[in-house]
Motif scaffolding. Structure first.
Motif, PDB file in Angstrom:
ATOM      1  N   UNK A   1       0.854  -1.192   0.000  1.00 26.29           N
ATOM      2  CA  UNK A   1       0.000   0.000   0.000  1.00 26.29           C
ATOM      3  C   UNK A   1       0.882   1.231   0.000  1.00 26.29           C
ATOM      4  N   UNK A   2       0.384   2.279  -0.655  1.00 27.44           N
ATOM      5  CA  UNK A   2       1.112   3.534  -0.764  1.00 27.44           C
ATOM      6  C   UNK A   2       0.250   4.653  -0.198  1.00 27.44           C
ATOM      7  N   UNK A  25       4.889   7.176   0.905  1.00 19.63           N
ATOM      8  CA  UNK A  25       5.471   6.070   1.670  1.00 19.63           C
ATOM      9  C   UNK A  25       4.749   4.773   1.327  1.00 19.63           C
ATOM     10  N   UNK A  26       5.419   3.658   1.610  1.00 20.14           N
ATOM     11  CA  UNK A  26       4.822   2.356   1.334  1.00 20.14           C
ATOM     12  C   UNK A  26       5.702   1.525   0.435  1.00 20.14           C
ATOM     13  N   UNK A  27       5.069   0.611  -0.302  1.00 20.40           N
ATOM     14  CA  UNK A  27       5.801  -0.346  -1.141  1.00 20.40           C
ATOM     15  C   UNK A  27       6.151   0.279  -2.490  1.00 20.40           C
ATOM     16  N   UNK A  28       7.056   1.260  -2.419  1.00 19.90           N
ATOM     17  CA  UNK A  28       7.409   2.052  -3.593  1.00 19.90           C
ATOM     18  C   UNK A  28       8.714   1.558  -4.203  1.00 19.90           C
ATOM     19  N   UNK A 100       5.367   3.509  -9.104  1.00 19.01           N
ATOM     20  CA  UNK A 100       5.731   2.158  -9.533  1.00 19.01           C
ATOM     21  C   UNK A 100       5.974   1.343  -8.261  1.00 19.01           C
ATOM     22  N   UNK A 101       5.130   0.332  -8.057  1.00 21.66           N
ATOM     23  CA  UNK A 101       5.286  -0.482  -6.847  1.00 21.66           C
ATOM     24  C   UNK A 101       6.274  -1.605  -7.111  1.00 21.66           C
ATOM     25  N   UNK A 102       6.537  -2.374  -6.096  1.00 21.61           N
ATOM     26  CA  UNK A 102       7.613  -3.360  -6.202  1.00 21.61           C
ATOM     27  C   UNK A 102       7.295  -4.473  -7.187  1.00 21.61           C
TER      28      UNK A 102
END
Length: 120
Positions: A1-2, A25-28, A100-102
């Motif tokens: 989550x971002x 912040x988060x899974x960036x 762009x997430x992981x």
């Protein structure tokens, strides 16, 4: 989550300045374009400024020369320096980012908004 979290809004007199910040912040994995919008009650949300991942900036005509958008990629943060504030700049300011997430997918996110009020 971002999550995108804005800060820096407030009440200022006309002619004053503010600096808005928006931290992601988060899974960036990375962030592509980032932008600031604003909205007045009863009106559509208006695009104000944008910045690419490489630092190219764009502004709506009404804020050129007064607003400056910048970003710190190491901090996943975008800023909006607002100078020579006018009463018509009064609005809730929102940040927006293409993240762009992981997993490699790109999602668009909004912050919760920060109120800017300019008194005449």
């Amino acid at each position: 989550q971002v999550q995108l979290v804005e800060s820096g809004g407030g009440l200022v007199q006309a002619g004053g300045s503010l600096r808005l910040s928006c931290a992601a912040s988060g899974t960036i994995f990375s962030i592509n374009g980032m932008a600031w919008y604003r909205q007045v009650p009863g009106k559509q949300r208006e695009w104000v400024a944008g910045i690419t991942s490489g630092g190219t900036t764009y502004y709506t005509d009404s804020v050129k020369g007064r607003f400056t958008i910048s970003r710190d990629n190491a901090k996943n943060t975008v800023y909006l320096q607002i100078n020579s504030l006018k009463p018509e700049d009064t609005a809730v300011y929102y940040c927006n980012a293409d993240v762009v997430v992981i997993t490699g997918k790109v999602y668009n996110y909004w912050g919760q908004g920060t109120q800017v009020t300019v008194s005449s």
